[in-house]
Enzyme design. Structure first.
Site, PDB file in Angstrom:
ATOM      1  N   SER A  14      59.804  46.311 -24.098  1.00 17.30           N
ATOM      2  CA  SER A  14      58.820  45.270 -23.832  1.00 17.30           C
ATOM      3  C   SER A  14      58.573  45.216 -22.325  1.00 17.30           C
ATOM      4  CB  SER A  14      59.334  43.927 -24.346  1.00 17.30           C
ATOM      5  OG  SER A  14      60.515  43.601 -23.662  1.00 17.30           O
ATOM      6  N   LYS A  18      51.509  45.111 -22.230  1.00 20.78           N
ATOM      7  CA  LYS A  18      50.658  45.157 -23.428  1.00 20.78           C
ATOM      8  C   LYS A  18      49.523  44.140 -23.320  1.00 20.78           C
ATOM      9  CE  LYS A  18      53.177  44.763 -27.018  1.00 20.78           C
ATOM     10  NZ  LYS A  18      53.103  43.459 -27.653  1.00 20.78           N
ATOM     11  N   LYS A 190      60.292  61.771 -25.464  1.00 22.43           N
ATOM     12  CA  LYS A 190      60.932  61.574 -26.776  1.00 22.43           C
ATOM     13  C   LYS A 190      60.880  60.115 -27.263  1.00 22.43           C
ATOM     14  CE  LYS A 190      62.322  64.403 -28.956  1.00 22.43           C
ATOM     15  NZ  LYS A 190      63.430  65.274 -28.760  1.00 22.43           N
ATOM     16  N   CYS A 385      50.047  18.934 -11.041  1.00 23.24           N
ATOM     17  CA  CYS A 385      50.696  18.178 -12.101  1.00 23.24           C
ATOM     18  C   CYS A 385      51.976  17.504 -11.590  1.00 23.24           C
ATOM     19  CB  CYS A 385      50.949  19.089 -13.308  1.00 23.24           C
ATOM     20  SG  CYS A 385      51.098  18.158 -14.834  1.00 23.24           S
ATOM     21  N   GLN A 389      52.498  14.205  -9.118  1.00 20.04           N
ATOM     22  CA  GLN A 389      53.361  13.051  -9.430  1.00 20.04           C
ATOM     23  C   GLN A 389      54.422  12.855  -8.344  1.00 20.04           C
ATOM     24  OE1 GLN A 389      54.853  13.919 -13.367  1.00 20.04           O
ATOM     25  NE2 GLN A 389      52.864  13.634 -14.349  1.00 20.04           N
ATOM     26  N   ARG A 469      53.180  14.529 -19.936  1.00 22.58           N
ATOM     27  CA  ARG A 469      53.420  13.316 -20.707  1.00 22.58           C
ATOM     28  C   ARG A 469      53.269  12.062 -19.849  1.00 22.58           C
ATOM     29  NH1 ARG A 469      55.291  14.119 -25.750  1.00 22.58           N
ATOM     30  NH2 ARG A 469      56.317  16.116 -25.562  1.00 22.58           N
ATOM     31  N   HIS A 514      45.830  21.226 -14.389  1.00 17.98           N
ATOM     32  CA  HIS A 514      46.237  22.576 -13.969  1.00 17.98           C
ATOM     33  C   HIS A 514      44.999  23.432 -13.712  1.00 17.98           C
ATOM     34  CE1 HIS A 514      50.563  22.218 -14.765  1.00 17.98           C
ATOM     35  NE2 HIS A 514      50.209  21.415 -15.756  1.00 17.98           N
ATOM     36  N   GLU A 516      44.692  26.086 -12.208  1.00 19.96           N
ATOM     37  CA  GLU A 516      44.991  27.528 -12.313  1.00 19.96           C
ATOM     38  C   GLU A 516      44.670  28.099 -13.694  1.00 19.96           C
ATOM     39  OE1 GLU A 516      47.062  25.197 -11.378  1.00 19.96           O
ATOM     40  OE2 GLU A 516      48.745  25.059 -12.754  1.00 19.96           O
TER      41      GLU A 516
HETATM   42  N1  GLN Z   1      56.924  16.543 -16.139  1.00 17.73           N
HETATM   43  C1  GLN Z   1      55.644  15.989 -15.874  1.00 17.73           C
HETATM   44  C2  GLN Z   1      55.022  15.313 -17.090  1.00 17.73           C
HETATM   45  O1  GLN Z   1      55.413  15.551 -18.194  1.00 17.73           O
HETATM   46  C3  GLN Z   1      54.704  17.057 -15.314  1.00 17.73           C
HETATM   47  C4  GLN Z   1      54.369  18.137 -16.269  1.00 17.73           C
HETATM   48  C5  GLN Z   1      53.765  19.341 -15.605  1.00 17.73           C
HETATM   49  O2  GLN Z   1      53.921  19.556 -14.416  1.00 17.73           O
HETATM   50  N2  GLN Z   1      53.110  20.163 -16.365  1.00 17.73           N
HETATM   51  O3  GLN Z   1      54.126  14.517 -16.953  1.00 17.73           O
END
Ligand code: GLN
Length: 541
Positions: A14, A18, A190, A385, A389, A469, A514, A516
């Protein structure tokens, strides 16, 4: 026209690319004027990738519709430059889950549900659903794992059945590996011959073999492999290591792979256009000025390889944006635990600091120290993210003087829950209803005029993907704004904070989403471009 399906399997080991090979094939066929999409099938029993540890399995990629999937879907989207959806991803867990649900709903009408017959049928149904949903003329279907494993037999069986009933519409491409053992110094074929034979045992004859190795495969070995699988030597495509993954399709195309595939599928090419792709690859390869980015996180000491997989999209986004400014990015992994022991001197000399997404409390103090360093030292900062925070927590502690400020993910008894869960999430956590229940997928935002966001997107609205979350606690909005960190974007209804920015700083932004996940080599993400631009400006000074 019937949808054509090209299965891609891997042999020997692996990790030989791929996903990139599948993406490249898809891109080449798209460049010939066809509507193409790609599917990844993961042979494990997890229902999605959301519960997998990224350090072991690579990044959890999230699609617009919230599907948490394998990082290969990220490659497909980047190469194809199109959004995919949950029909583009399947796992054996999903297959079994829906078969069992159907069985419980009496949909099998008294028949025995067979282990080796019903799953392939379900797989074929899902392929058809994907073709319809994506209006695809061609589907490239990547079978996870390596040929010879027990786990992926169900997918090979689906391939075999389709080939039996629709021989003209189905192809199989096998990606295999030719090692050059250092003690021998010679390329050995091989293992590749054996993986082709294992494929044959599953009832599948490869139509093309992609021969991965450190260097290009010579004619002698191509002939050997060709004989092993009853092919012509020109159907053995050389796939040597490259400096930049975006070179892979160009290398395949130099060997006319798409032309040969279309011929075997009896399709006439409608177009041929890789010109923008070629320019992009050339820009990335010829970029001269170095830009040094520190990625600060709580990493385990697993070495760069797995880490770069866990943050694949962030790295790619940095590369896409850097190439646009003629920068060659040098990304350093800074373990925040090291900042805790050695202090901020490990952050010296970087042009920008990124704190990517993450979970849990390990080495968070080091991350907070890095954020403080970026804020006070006016180093361009980009928080993704968890990076947003924690920027909020740092600001609350050190600017608002709320000593005990925290996210309740780390301390649920904190007096100042700057980042907290919403009520509906509390129930999920308590009920252990944790798979696929975060805030996921695309959410629209609206931004403030004059913000980095507005300037970058050239708009006050946009839509980005989420996976978290916890949320910024609205009770603290006013205090933050009064002291210079403003809420630069929220959800459309204004209820949830989507981005925070520092007023008095060249570039300091944290986003709850995110970005990205939506950056593509041909269309780098506006926020990553804005980050690079800020770096370019601060380098000039
Ligand atoms: N741990 C954080 C949350 O759940 C940030 C999650 C993250 O960075 N994707 O909100």
């Amino acid at each position: 026209m019937n949808t054509k399906i090209i299965f891609v399997s891997g042999g020997v080991i692996s990790g030989i690319g791929k996903g990139v090979a599948t993406s490249s094939i898809a891109l080449l066929l798209k460049s010939r004027g066809f509507a193409v999409t790609a599917i990844k099938a993961d042979p494990y029993l997890n229902v999605d990738a959301g519960t997998l540890n990224p350090i072991e399995h690579g990044e959890v990629f999230v699609l617009n519709d919230g599907m948490e999937c394998d990082q290969d879907l990220g490659n497909y989207e980047r190469f194809l430059n199109q959004h995919l959806n949950s029909t583009n991803y399947m796992t054996t867990g999903q297959i079994f889950k829906s078969i069992i649900e159907k069985e419980r709903a009496l949909e099998f009408e008294g028949k025995t549900v067979e282990f080796f017959q019903d799953p392939p049928r379900e797989i074929i149904e899902r392929i058809e659903k994907c073709a319809k949903k994506n209006r695809a003329e061609i589907i490239v279907f990547e079978i996870g794992g390596t040929v010879g494993e027990y786990q992926n037999l169900l997918y090979l069986e689906a391939n075999r059945l389709l080939k039996l009933t629709r021989p003209k519409d189905i192809l199989h491409i096998h990606l295999t590996y030719l090692p050059i053992p250092s003690s021998i110094g010679e390329m050995k074929s091989k293992p590749a011959q054996m993986s082709i034979q294992q494929l044959a045992q599953a009832g599948i004859q490869a139509d093309f073999v992609l021969a991965r190795s450190q260097v290009a495969v010579d004619t002698k070995r191509k002939e050997k492999i060709a004989i092993a699988c009853g092919l012509n030597a020109e159907d053995i495509i050389s796939a040597p290591d490259v400096e930049n993954i975006y070179q892979v399709p160009l290398n395949f195309e130099n060997q006319n792979l798409s032309g040969k595939i279309l011929e075997k599928l009896s399709l006439k090419p409608k177009a041929s256009d890789l010109s923008r792709w070629k320019i992009m690859v050339n820009d990335a390869l010829t970029a001269k000025r170095t830009v040094r980015i520190a990625m600060v996180g709580k990493y385990f000491s697993t070495g760069d390889f797995t880490l770069s997989d866990a943050y694949l999209s962030v790295i790619e986004s940095i590369r896409h944006a850097a190439a646009n400014f003629n920068f060659k990015p040098r990304i350093s992994w800074i373990d925040s635990a090291q900042i805790e022991t050695e202090g901020v001197k490990v952050l010296a000399g970087f042009d920008g600091i990124v704190v990517p997404g993450g979970f849990g409390s390990r080495a968070v103090d080091g991350i907070l120290t890095a954020i403080k360093f970026a804020r006070e030292g006016k180093v361009p900062y980009f928080g993704l993210c968890y990076g947003m925070q924690l920027a909020a927590v740092e600001f609350a502690r050190n600017v608002l003087d709320l000593e005990d400020a925290n996210t309740t993910e780390i301390n649920h008894k904190t007096k100042h829950p700057i980042i907290d869960v919403m009520a509906d999430q509390k129930d999920k956590i308590e009920g252990k209803n944790l798979g696929g229940t975060m805030r996921l997928g695309s959410w629209d935002f609206k931004a403030k005029k004059g913000s980095i966001i507005e300037k970058a997107y050239k708009s006050i609205t946009g839509s980005e993907r989420h996976r978290h979350r916890y949320e910024f606690n609205n009770a603290y909005r006013d205090r933050f704004e009064k002291e210079g960190m403003f809420i630069s974007a929220t959800t459309k209804d204004g209820k949830l904070v989507e981005a925070l920015e520092l007023k008095d700083h060249l570039f300091f932004i944290g986003v709850q989403f995110h970005p990205e996940l939506k950056s593509r080599p041909l269309t780098p993400h506006p926020l990553y471009l804005a980050f690079m631009e800020a770096i370019a400006q601060s380098k000039k000074r």
